[in-house]
Design a protein around this motif. Structure first.
Motif, mmCIF file in Angstrom:
data_model
loop_
_atom_site.group_PDB
_atom_site.id
_atom_site.type_symbol
_atom_site.label_atom_id
_atom_site.label_comp_id
_atom_site.label_asym_id
_atom_site.label_seq_id
_atom_site.Cartn_x
_atom_site.Cartn_y
_atom_site.Cartn_z
ATOM 1 N N ALA A 229 0.830 -1.206 0.000
ATOM 2 C CA ALA A 229 0.000 0.000 0.000
ATOM 3 C C ALA A 229 0.865 1.257 0.000
ATOM 4 C CB ALA A 229 -0.938 -0.007 1.199
ATOM 5 N N VAL A 230 1.917 1.251 0.801
ATOM 6 C CA VAL A 230 2.814 2.414 0.863
ATOM 7 C C VAL A 230 3.546 2.596 -0.453
ATOM 8 C CG1 VAL A 230 4.919 3.290 1.949
ATOM 9 C CG2 VAL A 230 3.063 2.387 3.365
ATOM 10 N N PHE A 257 16.796 -16.728 -4.948
ATOM 11 C CA PHE A 257 18.219 -16.560 -4.662
ATOM 12 C C PHE A 257 18.572 -16.828 -3.200
ATOM 13 C CE2 PHE A 257 18.174 -13.901 -8.555
ATOM 14 C CZ PHE A 257 19.187 -14.558 -9.242
ATOM 15 N N PHE A 258 17.626 -16.566 -2.291
ATOM 16 C CA PHE A 258 17.904 -16.706 -0.871
ATOM 17 C C PHE A 258 16.897 -17.670 -0.249
ATOM 18 C CE2 PHE A 258 18.748 -12.291 -2.240
ATOM 19 C CZ PHE A 258 20.125 -12.295 -2.138
ATOM 20 N N SER A 259 16.896 -17.718 1.076
ATOM 21 C CA SER A 259 15.928 -18.561 1.773
ATOM 22 C C SER A 259 14.635 -17.788 1.983
ATOM 23 C CB SER A 259 16.493 -19.000 3.130
ATOM 24 O OG SER A 259 16.618 -17.885 3.993
ATOM 25 N N ALA A 260 13.592 -18.506 2.373
ATOM 26 C CA ALA A 260 12.288 -17.878 2.584
ATOM 27 C C ALA A 260 12.334 -16.852 3.713
ATOM 28 C CB ALA A 260 11.249 -18.951 2.890
ATOM 29 N N VAL A 261 13.287 -17.002 4.643
ATOM 30 C CA VAL A 261 13.399 -16.072 5.763
ATOM 31 C C VAL A 261 13.764 -14.673 5.273
ATOM 32 C CG1 VAL A 261 14.610 -15.612 7.930
ATOM 33 C CG2 VAL A 261 14.064 -17.959 7.273
ATOM 34 N N ILE A 262 14.508 -14.604 4.169
ATOM 35 C CA ILE A 262 15.006 -13.324 3.666
ATOM 36 C C ILE A 262 13.950 -12.590 2.845
ATOM 37 C CG2 ILE A 262 16.867 -12.261 2.307
ATOM 38 C CD1 ILE A 262 17.808 -13.585 4.817
ATOM 39 N N VAL A 263 12.920 -13.287 2.398
ATOM 40 C CA VAL A 263 11.966 -12.713 1.449
ATOM 41 C C VAL A 263 11.350 -11.422 1.976
ATOM 42 C CG1 VAL A 263 9.727 -13.065 0.358
ATOM 43 C CG2 VAL A 263 11.446 -14.883 0.300
ATOM 44 N N TYR A 264 10.844 -11.467 3.196
ATOM 45 C CA TYR A 264 10.139 -10.293 3.719
ATOM 46 C C TYR A 264 11.098 -9.168 4.079
ATOM 47 C CZ TYR A 264 6.429 -13.698 3.759
ATOM 48 O OH TYR A 264 5.530 -14.658 3.366
ATOM 49 N N ALA A 265 12.320 -9.523 4.435
ATOM 50 C CA ALA A 265 13.328 -8.488 4.662
ATOM 51 C C ALA A 265 13.589 -7.718 3.367
ATOM 52 C CB ALA A 265 14.623 -9.107 5.182
ATOM 53 N N ALA A 271 10.574 -1.241 0.370
ATOM 54 C CA ALA A 271 9.637 -0.184 0.781
ATOM 55 C C ALA A 271 10.379 0.985 1.402
ATOM 56 C CB ALA A 271 8.616 -0.750 1.761
ATOM 57 N N VAL A 272 11.330 0.704 2.288
ATOM 58 C CA VAL A 272 12.088 1.777 2.932
ATOM 59 C C VAL A 272 12.911 2.541 1.901
ATOM 60 C CG1 VAL A 272 13.951 2.269 4.565
ATOM 61 C CG2 VAL A 272 12.163 0.643 5.180
ATOM 62 N N GLY A 273 13.539 1.827 0.974
ATOM 63 C CA GLY A 273 14.337 2.490 -0.052
ATOM 64 C C GLY A 273 13.512 3.425 -0.913
ATOM 65 N N LEU A 276 12.564 6.566 1.039
ATOM 66 C CA LEU A 276 13.674 7.502 1.182
ATOM 67 C C LEU A 276 13.821 8.369 -0.064
ATOM 68 C CD1 LEU A 276 16.383 5.255 2.884
ATOM 69 C CD2 LEU A 276 15.113 7.138 3.917
ATOM 70 N N VAL A 277 13.497 7.794 -1.221
ATOM 71 C CA VAL A 277 13.590 8.547 -2.469
ATOM 72 C C VAL A 277 12.366 9.445 -2.657
ATOM 73 C CG1 VAL A 277 13.720 8.357 -4.990
ATOM 74 C CG2 VAL A 277 15.030 6.783 -3.538
ATOM 75 N N ASP A 278 11.175 8.895 -2.408
ATOM 76 C CA ASP A 278 9.940 9.655 -2.571
ATOM 77 C C ASP A 278 8.923 9.165 -1.551
ATOM 78 O OD1 ASP A 278 7.679 11.007 -3.314
ATOM 79 O OD2 ASP A 278 7.811 10.524 -5.442
ATOM 80 N N PRO A 279 8.660 9.947 -0.483
ATOM 81 C CA PRO A 279 7.720 9.507 0.568
ATOM 82 C C PRO A 279 6.303 9.265 0.065
ATOM 83 C CG PRO A 279 9.025 11.379 1.311
ATOM 84 C CD PRO A 279 9.283 11.229 -0.160
ATOM 85 N N ARG A 280 5.984 9.741 -1.144
ATOM 86 C CA ARG A 280 4.640 9.513 -1.685
ATOM 87 C C ARG A 280 4.478 8.120 -2.255
ATOM 88 N NH1 ARG A 280 4.480 14.178 -5.970
ATOM 89 N NH2 ARG A 280 6.519 13.219 -6.305
#
Length: 294
Positions: A229-230, A257-265, A271-273, A276-280
């Motif tokens: 959503a964000v 490429f990675f394990s399932a644990v890394i997916v949500y990270a 989202a954070v990246g 940082l570029v455009d809060p909208r």
């Protein structure tokens, strides 16, 4: 077949599911101002209802989907009308505490009723499906994707092309002016929240049809829905759809490429990246919406 095209195809198909979840969440937030941190629990309720109906209807599991959506709509409408409307104009912290309490309550009920861990539906078309240019497309995922796109388009048409949708947008723009114009704002807020929970139910039903789910998954559904959503800008249907596909593909490649644990990270880092570029968000500037929903 496992390869770049196959991974991307799975990501795109999952993106439709993520989009319908994001639309339900952002619509509720924009129109009522309530941050629904219990959203993942509503998704799980939709999944468990579909699973339960499949076991009792002895028919195609898709027949239980509209029933699950109707039950979630009624639950959301009554919850907003009888309880949450009292907190629409309250301080944000107070409404957040209420929603966290609701989340904990629903989570406890789900765990009590379904203590046996993950569940899954067995459907005749879960794995069967066409092969397009060497890419296998599971029919279950394809049908789930199509259904989610229909739901997203239906919400867009309702908000933009109906008289009641115009009323909803008016309340989202200025609820005080809407009250002065004679609009029943409490009913509109309840209707909007009901649509949001119905979309959560639709997403949960699709989760049940294409994979497994369990009581511990609610936090994941809530956080990923917020992330999509964000990224979509919290403003429009087109932005949510595009963001859902972007996140779906990102998840698929992260799992490849990675394990399932890394997916949500990876999803939250994306989202954070972007913020940082455009809060909208990624698509807010290209998806302007009067009243906050489209």
């Amino acid at each position: 077949m496992t390869g770049p095209a196959q991974v991307t195809a799975y990501g795109v198909l999952d993106g439709g599911l993520l989009a319908v979840l994001a639309v339900g969440l952002s619509l509720t937030l924009r129109m009522t101002g309530i941050i629904n941190v219990a959203y993942g629990e509503f998704v799980l309720i939709g999944a468990y209802l579909t699973w339960w109906l499949d076991g009792h209807l002895a028919a195609d599991p898709f027949l239980g989907v509209p029933i699950a959506m109707a039950v979630l709509f009624l639950l959301g409408y009554l919850l907003q009308r009888l309880v949450l409307n009292r907190f629409v104009d309250a301080p944000l912290l107070l409404s957040l505490l209420l929603m966290f309490g609701l989340s904990a309550l629903l989570q406890s009920v789900i765990v009590t009723l379904h203590p046996n861990g993950p569940q899954a539906l067995v459907t005749p078309y879960a794995l069967a499906g066409p092969s397009i240019a060497g890419v296998d497309v599971p029919l279950g995922r394809l049908l789930a994707f199509a259904f989610c796109i229909v739901c997203v388009c239906a919400v867009s048409a309702f908000i933009n092309r109906t008289r009641l949708g115009l009323v909803v947008r008016a309340v989202g723009m200025n609820r005080r002016a809407a009250r002065l114009a004679g609009i029943d704002v409490r009913h509109v807020h309840a209707l909007t929240f009901g649509i949001g929970t119905a979309l959560a139910g639709a997403g949960g039903a699709m989760v049940a049809l294409v994979g497994s789910f369990g009581p511990g998954d609610s936090e994941v559904y809530t956080m990923v829905s917020f992330a999509v959503a964000v990224l979509g800008g919290l403003r429009g249907v087109r932005g949510a759809l595009a963001a859902g596909i972007v996140v779906g593909v990102a998840q698929a490649w992260a799992a490849y490429f990675f394990s399932a644990v890394i997916v949500y990270a990876v999803v939250f880092a994306l989202a954070v990246g972007v913020l940082l570029v455009d809060p909208r968000g990624l698509f807010a500037a290209r998806d302007p919406v009067a009243g906050g929903a489209r």
